[in-house]
Write a protein that holds these residues in place. Structure first.
Motif, short mmCIF file in Angstrom:
data_model
loop_
_atom_site.label_atom_id
_atom_site.label_comp_id
_atom_site.label_asym_id
_atom_site.label_seq_id
_atom_site.Cartn_x
_atom_site.Cartn_y
_atom_site.Cartn_z
N THR A 120 0.88 -1.17 0.00
CA THR A 120 0.00 0.00 0.00
C THR A 120 0.92 1.22 0.00
O THR A 120 1.80 1.34 0.86
N VAL A 121 0.71 2.10 -0.98
CA VAL A 121 1.63 3.22 -1.17
C VAL A 121 0.97 4.53 -0.75
O VAL A 121 -0.07 4.91 -1.30
N ILE A 122 1.59 5.21 0.21
CA ILE A 122 1.20 6.57 0.58
C ILE A 122 2.27 7.49 -0.02
O ILE A 122 3.47 7.17 0.08
N GLY A 123 1.85 8.58 -0.65
CA GLY A 123 2.84 9.44 -1.28
C GLY A 123 2.55 10.90 -1.01
O GLY A 123 1.39 11.31 -0.94
N THR A 124 3.59 11.71 -0.83
CA THR A 124 3.38 13.16 -0.71
C THR A 124 3.63 13.81 -2.06
O THR A 124 4.51 13.38 -2.83
N VAL A 125 2.85 14.86 -2.35
CA VAL A 125 2.94 15.56 -3.63
C VAL A 125 2.66 17.04 -3.43
O VAL A 125 1.95 17.42 -2.49
N GLY A 126 3.16 17.86 -4.35
CA GLY A 126 3.09 19.31 -4.19
C GLY A 126 1.87 19.98 -4.79
O GLY A 126 1.70 21.19 -4.61
N SER A 127 1.00 19.27 -5.51
CA SER A 127 -0.18 19.92 -6.11
C SER A 127 -1.24 18.87 -6.41
O SER A 127 -0.94 17.68 -6.51
N PRO A 128 -2.50 19.33 -6.59
CA PRO A 128 -3.58 18.39 -6.93
C PRO A 128 -3.29 17.63 -8.23
O PRO A 128 -3.61 16.45 -8.36
N GLU A 129 -2.67 18.31 -9.22
CA GLU A 129 -2.35 17.64 -10.49
C GLU A 129 -1.34 16.51 -10.25
O GLU A 129 -1.45 15.42 -10.81
N LYS A 130 -0.37 16.79 -9.38
CA LYS A 130 0.63 15.75 -9.07
C LYS A 130 -0.03 14.60 -8.31
O LYS A 130 0.34 13.44 -8.46
N ALA A 131 -1.05 14.92 -7.48
CA ALA A 131 -1.77 13.87 -6.75
C ALA A 131 -2.45 12.92 -7.72
O ALA A 131 -2.39 11.70 -7.59
N GLU A 132 -3.09 13.51 -8.75
CA GLU A 132 -3.77 12.69 -9.76
C GLU A 132 -2.77 11.79 -10.48
O GLU A 132 -3.02 10.61 -10.72
N LEU A 133 -1.64 12.39 -10.83
CA LEU A 133 -0.61 11.63 -11.57
C LEU A 133 -0.07 10.48 -10.72
O LEU A 133 0.08 9.34 -11.18
N ALA A 134 0.24 10.79 -9.45
CA ALA A 134 0.77 9.75 -8.56
C ALA A 134 -0.25 8.63 -8.42
O ALA A 134 0.10 7.44 -8.47
N LYS A 135 -1.51 9.00 -8.29
CA LYS A 135 -2.58 8.01 -8.12
C LYS A 135 -2.66 7.09 -9.35
O LYS A 135 -2.82 5.88 -9.23
N ALA A 136 -2.52 7.71 -10.52
CA ALA A 136 -2.57 6.92 -11.76
C ALA A 136 -1.34 6.01 -11.90
O ALA A 136 -1.30 5.15 -12.77
N HIS A 137 -0.34 6.24 -11.05
CA HIS A 137 0.89 5.42 -11.10
C HIS A 137 1.06 4.61 -9.82
O HIS A 137 2.19 4.39 -9.37
N GLY A 138 -0.03 4.20 -9.22
CA GLY A 138 0.07 3.20 -8.14
C GLY A 138 0.09 3.74 -6.74
O GLY A 138 0.18 2.96 -5.79
N CYS A 139 0.02 5.07 -6.57
CA CYS A 139 0.01 5.63 -5.22
C CYS A 139 -1.43 5.60 -4.70
O CYS A 139 -2.28 6.32 -5.22
N HIS A 140 -1.68 4.78 -3.68
CA HIS A 140 -3.06 4.63 -3.20
C HIS A 140 -3.55 5.88 -2.47
O HIS A 140 -4.72 6.22 -2.53
N HIS A 141 -2.65 6.54 -1.73
CA HIS A 141 -3.06 7.67 -0.88
C HIS A 141 -2.13 8.86 -1.09
O HIS A 141 -1.16 9.05 -0.35
#
Ligand SMILES: NC(=O)c1ccc[n+]([C@@H]2O[C@H](COP(=O)([O-])OP(=O)(O)OC[C@H]3O[C@@H](n4cnc5c(N)ncnc54)[C@H](OP(=O)(O)O)[C@@H]3O)[C@@H](O)[C@H]2O)c1
Length: 324
Positions: free
Chosen positions: A166-187
């Motif tokens: 289960t992958v939790i990831g920090t990101v700097g913007s909502p667009e980056k959150a979407e991208l991380a999510k599309a690449h396996g970041c669950h949270h």
């Protein structure tokens, strides 16, 4: 004569100079490469600013892919015409042509382009050792990846997801959150707005994660320790926000007998057998489709300074590649 991006003194992106250089014939054990693509990595910024000293003047860069043009005496593993890639010193990848020791190269599978290779060799072998050796991620683990939409970050998220974490990831913007999510970041957590420690505690129901992969450095280091469960591991592998200051190891005891490591790719690839097996494992996950290499932008080699500006301004996602 050939073109390269060199620095004569450390400084800002303006220190990068596109100029003619003489490329020597390959000496014994070396190969002359015509490069099709060159990877941009945060470590190039550290060399440019002087945070990591480099011999001056020098061409920047540690990652590239291209075709062997000539070989020096004693080179038996490579021939002119071979497609190869690398992600190691000696520094000097920001160049149309360069010489490099043959024992630092790997052959590229036909299905992987030079541009793709330049976007993944350094970052992907880093993801390989972080997930498979530094801390061996198991199915059922929960992990925290900082800068999850960055170059190393997107590869870590996909590979860890593929391993069953289960992958939790920090990101700097909502667009980056979407991208991380599309690449396996669950949270994905927007760490510029939200308290990431509280978010991790909530997601893990107060337990914490097995491991934190932290490339952000000073801004996240101490609070990352509060995200780890007892006997877990803190992997501090970068410092995009600044260097982590000297540290009282008693804090590791107080926070649950934590393990702390500050690894580098160079140590993990020092033995050629390791370099080859790490690259092979990377090629396998990419060829299987489990991990995709996201090259968000390519730049002409001459425009390397713009790539540095974009990277340092937190404007980028995934990998950046220079095209000689
Ligand atoms: N030890 C090793 O073996 C090894 C090997 C490879 C790479 N690394 C390290 O891993 C890190 C990632 O490298 P990368 O090339 O893939 O770069 P990257 O992660 O794409 O770096 C850029 C991202 O870092 C984040 N960041 C957070 N704070 C920042 C700040 N103050 N200034 C600039 N960026 C900031 C930003 O994402 P957000 O907007 O989402 O915050 C930014 O988009 C680097 O620190 C690099 O040195 C270490």
């Amino acid at each position: 004569m050939s073109k390269a991006i060199r620095i004569h003194q450390t400084g800002g992106p303006e220190a990068l100079v596109f100029e003619d250089v003489t490329v020597p014939a390959p000496a014994a054990g070396e190969v002359l490469l015509r490069q099709g693509a060159v990877g941009v990595n945060y470590i190039d910024v550290y060399h440019r600013t002087g945070l990591y000293p480099a011999p001056l003047p020098c061409a920047l860069g540690l990652e590239g892919a291209g075709t062997v043009e000539a070989i020096g005496d004693g080179v038996t593993d490579f021939r002119p015409g071979d497609r190869v890639a690398y992600a190691n010193p000696p520094i000097g990848a920001y160049a149309e042509r360069r010489v490099i020791p043959a024992h630092r190269l790997v052959k590229l599978p036909d299905s992987i382009s030079e541009t793709q290779a330049a976007g993944m060799m350094l970052k992907g072998m880093t993801a390989q050792y972080l997930l498979r050796r530094t801390y061996r991620v198991q199915k059922g683990d929960t992990i925290l990846v900082h800068a999850a939409a960055g170059g190393v970050g997107l590869l870590l998220c996909q590979w860890a997801h593929h391993l069953g974490a289960t992958v939790i990831g920090t990101v700097g913007s909502p667009e980056k959150a979407e991208l991380a999510k599309a690449h396996g970041c669950h949270h994905p957590i927007l760490y510029r707005d939200a308290d990431f420690v509280a978010a991790v505690r909530e997601i893990t129901q107060g337990i914490g994660v097995q491991v934190v992969y932290d490339s952000v450095g000073i801004d996240t280091f101490e609070r990352s320790l509060d995200c780890i469960k007892p006997l877990g591991m803190m992997v501090s592998f970068g410092q995009n926000s600044g260097k982590v200051p000297p540290f009282d190891t008693g804090i590791l005891a107080a926070k649950g007998s934590l393990f702390l490591t500050r690894p580098t790719l160079m140590t993990y690839t020092a033995a050629r057998a390791d370099l080859v097996s790490m690259a092979t494992e990377l090629f396998d996950v990419v060829q299987s489709g489990a991990v995709k290499v996201e090259i968000s932008r390519t730049y002409p080699l001459a425009e390397a300074a713009q790539a540095h500006r974009d990277l340092e301004a937190r404007r980028t996602t995934g990998s950046l590649v220079l095209l000689p």
